[in-house]
Scaffold this motif. Structure first.
Motif, PDB file in Angstrom:
ATOM      1  N   PRO A   1      65.751  81.767  82.754  1.00 32.03           N
ATOM      2  CA  PRO A   1      65.663  83.363  82.787  1.00 32.03           C
ATOM      3  C   PRO A   1      66.875  83.581  82.032  1.00 32.03           C
ATOM      4  O   PRO A   1      68.293  83.327  82.077  1.00 32.03           O
ATOM      5  N   SER A   2      66.744  84.728  80.823  1.00 30.23           N
ATOM      6  CA  SER A   2      67.738  84.722  79.845  1.00 30.23           C
ATOM      7  C   SER A   2      69.162  85.629  80.361  1.00 30.23           C
ATOM      8  O   SER A   2      70.040  85.808  79.671  1.00 30.23           O
ATOM      9  N   GLN A   3      69.138  86.560  81.489  1.00 28.12           N
ATOM     10  CA  GLN A   3      70.329  87.271  81.792  1.00 28.12           C
ATOM     11  C   GLN A   3      71.816  86.463  81.726  1.00 28.12           C
ATOM     12  O   GLN A   3      72.498  86.889  81.600  1.00 28.12           O
ATOM     13  N   ALA A   4      71.471  85.025  82.177  1.00 29.47           N
ATOM     14  CA  ALA A   4      72.686  84.216  82.195  1.00 29.47           C
ATOM     15  C   ALA A   4      73.350  83.699  81.070  1.00 29.47           C
ATOM     16  O   ALA A   4      74.368  83.727  80.850  1.00 29.47           O
ATOM     17  N   LEU A   5      72.218  83.791  79.870  1.00 30.78           N
ATOM     18  CA  LEU A   5      72.991  83.155  78.742  1.00 30.78           C
ATOM     19  C   LEU A   5      73.658  84.051  77.934  1.00 30.78           C
ATOM     20  O   LEU A   5      74.515  83.851  77.102  1.00 30.78           O
ATOM     21  N   ALA A   6      73.512  85.572  78.159  1.00 33.32           N
ATOM     22  CA  ALA A   6      74.282  86.543  77.543  1.00 33.32           C
ATOM     23  C   ALA A   6      75.181  87.306  78.750  1.00 33.32           C
ATOM     24  O   ALA A   6      74.601  88.397  79.030  1.00 33.32           O
ATOM     25  N   PRO A   7      76.280  86.736  78.791  1.00 29.77           N
ATOM     26  CA  PRO A   7      76.992  87.553  79.814  1.00 29.77           C
ATOM     27  C   PRO A   7      77.560  88.986  79.336  1.00 29.77           C
ATOM     28  O   PRO A   7      77.968  89.097  78.341  1.00 29.77           O
ATOM     29  N   VAL A   8      77.464  89.886  80.038  1.00 37.35           N
ATOM     30  CA  VAL A   8      77.839  91.265  79.591  1.00 37.35           C
ATOM     31  C   VAL A   8      79.358  91.307  80.146  1.00 37.35           C
ATOM     32  O   VAL A   8      79.690  91.376  81.372  1.00 37.35           O
ATOM     33  N   THR A   9      80.244  91.542  79.224  1.00 41.65           N
ATOM     34  CA  THR A   9      81.402  91.478  79.515  1.00 41.65           C
ATOM     35  C   THR A   9      82.140  92.749  78.698  1.00 41.65           C
ATOM     36  O   THR A   9      82.070  92.919  77.529  1.00 41.65           O
TER      37      THR A   9
END
Length: 130
Positions: free
Chosen positions: A115-123
């Protein structure tokens, strides 16, 4: 109509069953791969990690394959093999896990996509004012 050898379809991966949400580090996780084959006794279903056999990379069993399960489906057989993570690690998100089904009729592969939310950390972008 005569059913000759030409009528047989190459094996195909039908389902890659993933966790609905991103695994948390330390969780135990199972991914399932299902494939259809018309030559089940000559078919291999296995997992690769970055192109290598999972067992050879994890002699401790941290990541391991389950046994192949078989289930009749129409004229062929559905094969299923699970990939078990005893303790999920963040590095697994960046690892290429591939399910492979192989028979004399052909080969099919499917890559695990977490699931993709982990691959694009929102920093730093969630503050609004920046």
């Amino acid at each position: 109509m005569l059913g000759g050898a030409m009528a047989l379809q190459p094996p195909s991966i039908t389902i890659l069953r993933m966790p609905a949400e991103l695994p948390q580090p330390g969780e135990s996780v199972t991914v399932s791969c299902e494939a259809l084959s018309e030559l089940p006794e000559l078919t291999l279903l296995y997992w690769l990690e970055n192109g290598f056999f999972v067992e050879s990379l994890h002699p401790d069993g941290a990541v391991r394959e389950g046994t192949v399960q078989e289930e009749r489906q129409g004229s062929g057989l559905a094969l299923r093999r699970d990939l078990h993570f005893s303790s999920f690690d963040k590095q697994h998100l960046h690892t290429n896990f591939t399910c492979v089904v192989l028979s004399p009729l052909g080969v099919d592969t499917r890559e695990v996509r977490w699931p993709s939310q982990a691959l694009a950390p929102v920093t730093g972008k969630s503050g609004g004012l920046g």
